[in-house]
Design a protein around this motif. Sequence first.
Motif, PDB file in Angstrom:
ATOM      1  N   UNK A 104      48.062  46.582  42.559  1.00  0.00           N
ATOM      2  CA  UNK A 104      49.442  46.455  43.004  1.00  0.00           C
ATOM      3  C   UNK A 104      50.298  45.985  41.834  1.00  0.00           C
ATOM      4  N   UNK A 105      51.324  46.752  41.515  1.00  0.00           N
ATOM      5  CA  UNK A 105      52.217  46.402  40.409  1.00  0.00           C
ATOM      6  C   UNK A 105      53.076  45.195  40.777  1.00  0.00           C
ATOM      7  N   UNK A 106      53.364  44.317  39.824  1.00  0.00           N
ATOM      8  CA  UNK A 106      52.852  44.332  38.443  1.00  0.00           C
ATOM      9  C   UNK A 106      51.467  43.681  38.380  1.00  0.00           C
ATOM     10  N   UNK A 107      50.517  44.329  37.723  1.00  0.00           N
ATOM     11  CA  UNK A 107      49.183  43.759  37.544  1.00  0.00           C
ATOM     12  C   UNK A 107      49.020  43.380  36.079  1.00  0.00           C
ATOM     13  N   UNK A 108      48.150  42.411  35.845  1.00  0.00           N
ATOM     14  CA  UNK A 108      47.966  41.955  34.464  1.00  0.00           C
ATOM     15  C   UNK A 108      46.713  42.598  33.854  1.00  0.00           C
ATOM     16  N   UNK A 109      46.482  42.301  32.593  1.00  0.00           N
ATOM     17  CA  UNK A 109      45.369  42.918  31.873  1.00  0.00           C
ATOM     18  C   UNK A 109      44.021  42.541  32.480  1.00  0.00           C
ATOM     19  N   UNK A 110      43.891  41.316  32.921  1.00  0.00           N
ATOM     20  CA  UNK A 110      42.618  40.868  33.495  1.00  0.00           C
ATOM     21  C   UNK A 110      42.298  41.615  34.784  1.00  0.00           C
ATOM     22  N   UNK A 111      43.305  41.800  35.640  1.00  0.00           N
ATOM     23  CA  UNK A 111      43.100  42.537  36.886  1.00  0.00           C
ATOM     24  C   UNK A 111      42.704  43.983  36.593  1.00  0.00           C
ATOM     25  N   UNK A 112      43.412  44.602  35.647  1.00  0.00           N
ATOM     26  CA  UNK A 112      43.115  45.995  35.307  1.00  0.00           C
ATOM     27  C   UNK A 112      41.717  46.119  34.729  1.00  0.00           C
ATOM     28  N   UNK A 113      41.357  45.226  33.820  1.00  0.00           N
ATOM     29  CA  UNK A 113      40.050  45.306  33.153  1.00  0.00           C
ATOM     30  C   UNK A 113      38.913  45.202  34.156  1.00  0.00           C
ATOM     31  N   UNK A 114      39.052  44.321  35.140  1.00  0.00           N
ATOM     32  CA  UNK A 114      37.994  44.148  36.142  1.00  0.00           C
ATOM     33  C   UNK A 114      37.805  45.436  36.947  1.00  0.00           C
ATOM     34  N   UNK A 115      38.918  46.036  37.390  1.00  0.00           N
ATOM     35  CA  UNK A 115      38.831  47.266  38.168  1.00  0.00           C
ATOM     36  C   UNK A 115      38.293  48.412  37.320  1.00  0.00           C
ATOM     37  N   UNK A 116      38.750  48.495  36.082  1.00  0.00           N
ATOM     38  CA  UNK A 116      38.347  49.595  35.197  1.00  0.00           C
ATOM     39  C   UNK A 116      36.862  49.526  34.879  1.00  0.00           C
ATOM     40  N   UNK A 117      36.368  48.348  34.502  1.00  0.00           N
ATOM     41  CA  UNK A 117      34.946  48.206  34.138  1.00  0.00           C
ATOM     42  C   UNK A 117      34.049  48.545  35.325  1.00  0.00           C
TER      43      UNK A 117
END
Length: 239
Positions: A104-117
């Motif tokens: 959900x925007x705005x998301x931070x780098x940590x949130x994105x990295x967890x989902x991406x990995x």
Amino acid sequence: MGNVLLVEDNPNAVKKIVQYINKISSESAVVSFAEAGAALQYAKDNEVSLFILDIQLEDYKGTSLAKQLRQLPEYKYTPIIFETALAGEELSAYRDVKCYSFLVKPFDEEEFAAAFRDAMGLSSQMNQRARTIQVEQKQFILEYTVSDIAYVESFGKRLAVHINHRISGVKEDMISGYTLAGMLTLLDDPEFVQCHKSYIVNKRHIEKIDKPGRQIFLKGFAEPIPVGNKYQSALWGSL
């Protein structure tokens, strides 16, 4: 890590997400599109390991794009991450499209990295599990990825194995020493059904059915496959 297809119409968001991915994995190639239609065509022509889709796009919704992707056999289970400012879309995305994660925007780098990995880890496991079969032919062995076999056709004591790979395209191999029944046993996959005394088809590749004409059409193949009277009830019931 494979190709990541990012569908996002905000240039600043694209830049941010690409930067995040580059920090996580230098091996992931990121391809981005602002429009769903162009992204869908790219996915048909190239292998994609992970989709990151904005729900609100220039031409139509990311959820509609995801539904189109799920109709392609090669992307039936490929991880999808949705991103949007409209949190209320989350339930629909999970229910209708079976996405892997939701940002959900705005998301931070940590949130994105967890989902991406997590999503790329799932994609890697799925690719490793792509099942193959081996067919012995005199002095050599042919190996096929089961999901790429569109149909098998019998010519007496020989079989034609018709392949449709989304990158290398359509090809045909002639093999001997196998019957249709033996090939069904070797394939050992419920998606393969006998539709005629001379044909086995992979239901994943069916594009259109013609019940009155007793024939089916497969993606990438111009000629229809006949459906025998003996097999039609079982075939129609399984689709």
